[in-house]
Write an enzyme that holds these catalytic residues in place. Structure first.
Site, PDB file in Angstrom:
ATOM      1  N   GLY A  82       0.822  -1.217   0.000  1.00 31.21           N
ATOM      2  CA  GLY A  82       0.000   0.000   0.000  1.00 31.21           C
ATOM      3  C   GLY A  82       0.850   1.258   0.000  1.00 31.21           C
ATOM      4  N   ILE A  83       2.058   1.166  -0.537  1.00 29.20           N
ATOM      5  CA  ILE A  83       2.978   2.323  -0.478  1.00 29.20           C
ATOM      6  C   ILE A  83       2.478   3.494  -1.321  1.00 29.20           C
ATOM      7  N   ASP A 101       0.936  -8.413  -5.356  1.00 28.22           N
ATOM      8  CA  ASP A 101      -0.488  -8.132  -5.158  1.00 28.22           C
ATOM      9  C   ASP A 101      -0.969  -9.017  -4.011  1.00 28.22           C
ATOM     10  N   LEU A 125      -0.303  -2.266   4.711  1.00 24.38           N
ATOM     11  CA  LEU A 125      -1.238  -1.132   4.596  1.00 24.38           C
ATOM     12  C   LEU A 125      -2.181  -1.296   3.403  1.00 24.38           C
ATOM     13  N   GLN A 132      -8.613  -2.502   0.051  1.00 19.70           N
ATOM     14  CA  GLN A 132      -9.682  -1.716  -0.561  1.00 19.70           C
ATOM     15  C   GLN A 132     -10.235  -0.938   0.617  1.00 19.70           C
ATOM     16  N   SER A 133      -9.961   0.355   0.683  1.00 18.90           N
ATOM     17  CA  SER A 133     -10.168   1.085   1.943  1.00 18.90           C
ATOM     18  C   SER A 133     -11.365   2.037   1.947  1.00 18.90           C
ATOM     19  N   SER A 135      -8.728  -1.127  11.818  1.00 16.97           N
ATOM     20  CA  SER A 135      -9.487   0.118  11.688  1.00 16.97           C
ATOM     21  C   SER A 135     -10.569   0.268  12.750  1.00 16.97           C
ATOM     22  N   GLU A 154     -13.336   1.231  12.083  1.00 18.84           N
ATOM     23  CA  GLU A 154     -14.591   0.769  11.463  1.00 18.84           C
ATOM     24  C   GLU A 154     -15.013  -0.584  12.037  1.00 18.84           C
ATOM     25  N   TYR A 198     -16.544  -3.638   4.393  1.00 17.60           N
ATOM     26  CA  TYR A 198     -15.168  -3.222   4.723  1.00 17.60           C
ATOM     27  C   TYR A 198     -14.876  -3.508   6.202  1.00 17.60           C
ATOM     28  N   HIS A 225      -7.630   8.971   9.969  1.00 16.11           N
ATOM     29  CA  HIS A 225      -6.528   9.942   9.900  1.00 16.11           C
ATOM     30  C   HIS A 225      -6.418  10.444   8.469  1.00 16.11           C
ATOM     31  N   ARG A 263      -4.906  12.523   1.367  1.00 21.87           N
ATOM     32  CA  ARG A 263      -6.104  11.690   1.449  1.00 21.87           C
ATOM     33  C   ARG A 263      -6.767  11.620   0.082  1.00 21.87           C
TER      34      ARG A 263
HETATM   35  P1  NAP Z   1      -5.425   4.179   0.609  1.00 23.46           P
HETATM   36  O1  NAP Z   1      -4.911   5.561   0.411  1.00 23.46           O
HETATM   37  O2  NAP Z   1      -6.731   3.790   0.022  1.00 23.46           O
HETATM   38  O3  NAP Z   1      -4.297   3.187   0.019  1.00 23.46           O
HETATM   39  C1  NAP Z   1      -4.564   1.820  -0.183  1.00 23.46           C
HETATM   40  C2  NAP Z   1      -3.335   1.161  -0.776  1.00 23.46           C
HETATM   41  O4  NAP Z   1      -3.591  -0.251  -0.943  1.00 23.46           O
HETATM   42  C3  NAP Z   1      -2.923   1.689  -2.162  1.00 23.46           C
HETATM   43  O5  NAP Z   1      -1.516   1.784  -2.205  1.00 23.46           O
HETATM   44  C4  NAP Z   1      -3.392   0.578  -3.107  1.00 23.46           C
HETATM   45  O6  NAP Z   1      -2.638   0.485  -4.281  1.00 23.46           O
HETATM   46  C5  NAP Z   1      -3.116  -0.639  -2.238  1.00 23.46           C
HETATM   47  N1  NAP Z   1      -3.836  -1.853  -2.654  1.00 23.46           N
HETATM   48  C6  NAP Z   1      -5.171  -2.012  -2.766  1.00 23.46           C
HETATM   49  N2  NAP Z   1      -5.453  -3.281  -3.111  1.00 23.46           N
HETATM   50  C7  NAP Z   1      -4.265  -3.936  -3.248  1.00 23.46           C
HETATM   51  C8  NAP Z   1      -3.904  -5.257  -3.605  1.00 23.46           C
HETATM   52  N3  NAP Z   1      -4.808  -6.177  -3.922  1.00 23.46           N
HETATM   53  N4  NAP Z   1      -2.587  -5.581  -3.606  1.00 23.46           N
HETATM   54  C9  NAP Z   1      -1.655  -4.655  -3.330  1.00 23.46           C
HETATM   55  N5  NAP Z   1      -1.939  -3.378  -3.013  1.00 23.46           N
HETATM   56  C10 NAP Z   1      -3.233  -3.027  -2.967  1.00 23.46           C
HETATM   57  O7  NAP Z   1      -5.479   3.812   2.157  1.00 23.46           O
HETATM   58  P2  NAP Z   1      -4.825   4.570   3.427  1.00 23.46           P
HETATM   59  O8  NAP Z   1      -5.750   5.622   3.867  1.00 23.46           O
HETATM   60  O9  NAP Z   1      -3.421   4.872   3.144  1.00 23.46           O
HETATM   61  O10 NAP Z   1      -4.926   3.419   4.519  1.00 23.46           O
HETATM   62  C11 NAP Z   1      -3.878   2.464   4.685  1.00 23.46           C
HETATM   63  C12 NAP Z   1      -4.433   1.236   5.389  1.00 23.46           C
HETATM   64  O11 NAP Z   1      -4.930   1.604   6.662  1.00 23.46           O
HETATM   65  C13 NAP Z   1      -5.589   0.537   4.680  1.00 23.46           C
HETATM   66  O12 NAP Z   1      -5.482  -0.834   4.959  1.00 23.46           O
HETATM   67  C14 NAP Z   1      -6.814   1.110   5.366  1.00 23.46           C
HETATM   68  O13 NAP Z   1      -7.894   0.210   5.247  1.00 23.46           O
HETATM   69  C15 NAP Z   1      -6.296   1.229   6.782  1.00 23.46           C
HETATM   70  N6  NAP Z   1      -6.890   2.265   7.615  1.00 23.46           N
HETATM   71  C16 NAP Z   1      -6.960   3.553   7.158  1.00 23.46           C
HETATM   72  C17 NAP Z   1      -7.451   4.529   8.003  1.00 23.46           C
HETATM   73  C18 NAP Z   1      -7.510   5.976   7.563  1.00 23.46           C
HETATM   74  O14 NAP Z   1      -8.208   6.753   8.212  1.00 23.46           O
HETATM   75  N7  NAP Z   1      -6.771   6.358   6.529  1.00 23.46           N
HETATM   76  C19 NAP Z   1      -7.878   4.190   9.295  1.00 23.46           C
HETATM   77  C20 NAP Z   1      -7.760   2.870   9.724  1.00 23.46           C
HETATM   78  C21 NAP Z   1      -7.252   1.915   8.886  1.00 23.46           C
HETATM   79  P3  NAP Z   1      -3.072   1.216  -5.663  1.00 23.46           P
HETATM   80  O15 NAP Z   1      -2.472   2.594  -5.584  1.00 23.46           O
HETATM   81  O16 NAP Z   1      -2.455   0.337  -6.674  1.00 23.46           O
HETATM   82  O17 NAP Z   1      -4.567   1.239  -5.707  1.00 23.46           O
HETATM   83  O1  F7E Z   2     -16.614   8.965   5.821  1.00 23.62           O
HETATM   84  C1  F7E Z   2     -19.843  10.752   6.170  1.00 23.62           C
HETATM   85  C2  F7E Z   2     -19.902   9.249   6.003  1.00 23.62           C
HETATM   86  O2  F7E Z   2     -15.560   8.071   3.753  1.00 23.62           O
HETATM   87  C3  F7E Z   2     -16.678   9.553   7.110  1.00 23.62           C
HETATM   88  C4  F7E Z   2     -11.486   5.043   5.769  1.00 23.62           C
HETATM   89  O3  F7E Z   2     -10.154   5.504   5.786  1.00 23.62           O
HETATM   90  O4  F7E Z   2     -11.818   5.778   8.014  1.00 23.62           O
HETATM   91  C5  F7E Z   2     -12.326   5.890   6.704  1.00 23.62           C
HETATM   92  O5  F7E Z   2     -13.666   5.442   6.643  1.00 23.62           O
HETATM   93  C6  F7E Z   2     -18.103   9.909   7.460  1.00 23.62           C
HETATM   94  C7  F7E Z   2     -19.116   8.786   7.208  1.00 23.62           C
HETATM   95  O6  F7E Z   2     -14.462   7.701   6.032  1.00 23.62           O
HETATM   96  C8  F7E Z   2     -20.022  12.196   2.863  1.00 23.62           C
HETATM   97  O7  F7E Z   2     -21.256   8.803   5.945  1.00 23.62           O
HETATM   98  C9  F7E Z   2     -20.995  12.492   4.766  1.00 23.62           C
HETATM   99  O8  F7E Z   2     -19.971   8.679   8.306  1.00 23.62           O
HETATM  100  O9  F7E Z   2     -14.401   9.920   5.033  1.00 23.62           O
HETATM  101  P1  F7E Z   2     -15.217   8.708   5.068  1.00 23.62           P
HETATM  102  P2  F7E Z   2     -14.918   6.409   6.850  1.00 23.62           P
HETATM  103  O10 F7E Z   2     -16.074   5.731   6.227  1.00 23.62           O
HETATM  104  O11 F7E Z   2     -15.026   6.800   8.273  1.00 23.62           O
HETATM  105  C10 F7E Z   2     -11.809   4.450   8.553  1.00 23.62           C
HETATM  106  C11 F7E Z   2     -11.199   4.485   9.934  1.00 23.62           C
HETATM  107  C12 F7E Z   2     -11.184   3.460   7.640  1.00 23.62           C
HETATM  108  O12 F7E Z   2     -10.607   2.480   8.082  1.00 23.62           O
HETATM  109  C13 F7E Z   2     -11.501   3.580   6.190  1.00 23.62           C
HETATM  110  O13 F7E Z   2     -10.545   2.877   5.400  1.00 23.62           O
HETATM  111  O14 F7E Z   2     -18.517  10.991   6.627  1.00 23.62           O
HETATM  112  N1  F7E Z   2     -20.080  11.506   4.932  1.00 23.62           N
HETATM  113  N2  F7E Z   2     -20.981  12.926   3.507  1.00 23.62           N
HETATM  114  C14 F7E Z   2     -19.461  11.294   3.764  1.00 23.62           C
HETATM  115  N3  F7E Z   2     -18.455  10.461   3.435  1.00 23.62           N
HETATM  116  C15 F7E Z   2     -18.010  10.510   2.156  1.00 23.62           C
HETATM  117  N4  F7E Z   2     -16.984   9.686   1.798  1.00 23.62           N
HETATM  118  N5  F7E Z   2     -18.546  11.356   1.218  1.00 23.62           N
HETATM  119  C16 F7E Z   2     -19.552  12.226   1.520  1.00 23.62           C
HETATM  120  O15 F7E Z   2     -20.034  12.972   0.670  1.00 23.62           O
END
Ligand code: NAP
Ligand code: F7E
Length: 329
Positions: free
Chosen positions: A12-13, A60, A82, A85-86, A127, A129, A151, A181, A186
Site C-alpha cells: 500500500g505504499i 499483489d 497497509l 480496498q479502503s 481500523s 470501522e 469493509y 486519519h 487523502r
Molecule cells: P489508501 O490511500 O486507500 O491506500 C490503499 C493502498 O492499498 C494503495 O496503495 C493501493 O494500491 C493498495 N492496494 C489495494 N489493493 C491492493 C492489492 N490487492 N494488492 C496490493 N496493493 C493493494 O489507504 P490509506 O488511507 O493509506 O490506509 C492504509 C491502510 O490503513 C488501509 O489498509 C486502510 O484500510 C487502513 N486504515 C486507514 C485509516 C484511515 O483513516 N486512513 C484508518 C484505519 C485503517 P493502488 O495505488 O495500486 O490502488
Molecule cells: O466517511 C460521512 C460518512 O468516507 C466519514 C477510511 O479511511 O476511516 C475511513 O472510513 C463519514 C461517514 O471515512 C459524505 O457517511 C458524509 O460517516 O471519510 P469517510 P470512513 O467511512 O469513516 C476508517 C477508519 C477506515 O478504516 C476507512 O478505510 O462521513 N459523509 N458525507 C461522507 N463520506 C463521504 N466519503 N462522502 C460524503 O459525501
C-alpha cells in the site's frame, strides 16, 4: 563488520499512509521496499518525491506467489501491511473483492511470513470501522466489534487472523486499530478531503456547491503524518500486541464543514447541499478512541489538533488548485 540497514516492506505504499510511512522509515535509515501492483499508467503521485530512494517490488495481495517471492528475495525485517480496498462505500458495491484484498490478503501475507521467515515483524492496518455500531464509548482495545459495512467485516477478519497467527505460530504480529486519519494526501472521495478540495474549488470560483451525505456522522479525526509513527513504534516493542491510535476527540462532518469554510471566509450553509446519494446502507454514527495504552506503552501521542488538521488540508488544496490554475493561464 557493519550491520546492514533495517529493511521494511510496505504494502500500500502508493496510498496515503504508505507515503507517510515511507518518509518516516527513510528518515530512520531503513531500506524501504514498496510493493506496487502493475498498472498501465504509474500512480505514484504521493511518493514521486521518494521514488529514487525506494526499491519497488511487484506484487499483489491477491497473489500468494508474489508475496512468497518478495519475502524470499528481499528478506525484510519488518512488513507493514497497509494495502486494502479502503473506501467504505465501495465495499457494498464490491463486497467479495473487498474481502479478498482486505481480509484474505492479510492471511496470504501472514502465511508467507510464516513460511519464509517467522522472525519478520508484521503490522496489520486495522481500523476503528471494526467498532461500527459502538457498544462502548470511548472505544478501546477490549471493546467488542460490531462492523457496519463489508469493509468493517473484512477488517475484523484481518484483525483476528493477525491475533491468531501471533498465538498459533508465535509471530511478532501486531494490529494497530487506527481511527480516521487524514491530510492533504487523502483520496478525494473521503469526506475530509472532499470538503477541503470542495472549499478550495468554491473559493477559486471553480464550483458553487458541495454535495455531501450525512452531516451528523461523528469521527475521531487525526493527522496521518502523526499516526504512521505509532505504526513504527508498535514494531519496535519486544512483544506484539493490539493498540488503539486516536486523538480522543470526536467531531461531526458538519463541524468539519464549518471550520473549512471559515478558513476561507465563507459561510458553509450557503454552499453545502445534502444529497441522499451519499448516505450509506448502514452508518457508523459516532467514533471516539481511547489511545491511553498507546500513550503509556509506546509513548505515542497526536501532535496535530482538529483545527490545525482542517486548516492544513484547506490550505494545501488552495495551493494545489492555484498552482494548477497558474499552470494553465
Ligand atoms: P489508501 O490511500 O486507500 O491506500 C490503499 C493502498 O492499498 C494503495 O496503495 C493501493 O494500491 C493498495 N492496494 C489495494 N489493493 C491492493 C492489492 N490487492 N494488492 C496490493 N496493493 C493493494 O489507504 P490509506 O488511507 O493509506 O490506509 C492504509 C491502510 O490503513 C488501509 O489498509 C486502510 O484500510 C487502513 N486504515 C486507514 C485509516 C484511515 O483513516 N486512513 C484508518 C484505519 C485503517 P493502488 O495505488 O495500486 O490502488
Ligand atoms: O466517511 C460521512 C460518512 O468516507 C466519514 C477510511 O479511511 O476511516 C475511513 O472510513 C463519514 C461517514 O471515512 C459524505 O457517511 C458524509 O460517516 O471519510 P469517510 P470512513 O467511512 O469513516 C476508517 C477508519 C477506515 O478504516 C476507512 O478505510 O462521513 N459523509 N458525507 C461522507 N463520506 C463521504 N466519503 N462522502 C460524503 O459525501
Amino acid at each position: 563488520m557493519s550491520k546492514r540497514a533495517k529493511r521494511a516492506l510496505v504494502t500500500g505504499i502508493t496510498g496515503q499512509d504508505g507515503s507517510h510511512l515511507a518518509e518516516l522509515l527513510l528518515d530512520k535509515g531503513y531500506e524501504v521496499l514498496g510493493m506496487v501492483r502493475r498498472t498501465s499508467t504509474v500512480n505514484w503521485e504521493r511518493i514521486g518525491h521518494l521514488q529514487d530512494r525506494i526499491t519497488f517490488v511487484h506484487g499483489d495481495l491477491l497473489d500468494q506467489v508474489s508475496l512468497l517471492t518478495i519475502l524470499q528475495e528481499y528478506q525484510p525485517d519488518e512488513v507493514y501491511n497497509l494495502a486494502a480496498q479502503s473506501f467504505v462505500p465501495t465495499s457494498w458495491q464490491q463486497p467479495v473483492l473487498t474481502g479478498e484484498f482486505t481480509a484474505l490478503g492479510v492471511t496470504r501475507m501472514l502465511d508467507a511470513i510464516r513460511t519464509i521467515n517467522p522472525e519478520i515483524r508484521f503490522y496489520q492496518a486495522s481500523s476503528s470501522e471494526m467498532f461500527g455500531k459502538v457498544v462502548e464509548t470511548p472505544q478501546r482495545e477490549t471493546t467488542p466489534f460490531y462492523p457496519r459495512s463489508p469493509y468493517g467485516v473484512a477488517k475484523v477478519y484481518g484483525h483476528w487472523i493477525t491475533v491468531n497467527y501471533r498465538e498459533s505460530y508465535d509471530l511478532h504480529a501486531t494490529s494497530g486499530i487506527l481511527f480516521n486519519h487524514e491530510g492533504p494526501r487523502r483520496g478525494l472521495e473521503f469526506v475530509t478531503r472532499k470538503i477541503s478540495h470542495g472549499v478550495a474549488r468554491i473559493k477559486l470560483g471553480l464550483a458553487n456547491e458541495l454535495r455531501l451525505g450525512n452531516l451528523d456522522a461523528k469521527r475521531d479525526w487525526g493527522y496521518a503524518g502523526d499516526y504512521v509513527e505509532a505504526m513504527w513504534l508498535m514494531l519496535q516493542q519486544d512483544s506484539p500486541d493490539d493498540y488503539v491510535v486516536a486523538t480522543g476527540e470526536t467531531h461531526s462532518v458538519r463541524e468539519f464543514c464549518e471550520l473549512a469554510f471559515d478558513r476561507v471566509g465563507l459561510d458553509w450553509e450557503k454552499y453545502v447541499v445534502v444529497d441522499e446519494r451519499f448516505f450509506r446502507p448502514a452508518e457508523v454514527d459516532l467514533l471516539v478512541g481511547d489511545a491511553s495504552k498507546a500513550r503509556r506503552v509506546l509513548g505515542w501521542e497526536p501532535k496535530t489538533s482538529f483545527e490545525e488538521l482542517v486548516n492544513l488540508m484547506v490550505d494545501a488544496d488552495l495551493a494545489l488548485l492555484e498552482g494548477k490554475l497558474q499552470g494553465i493561464s
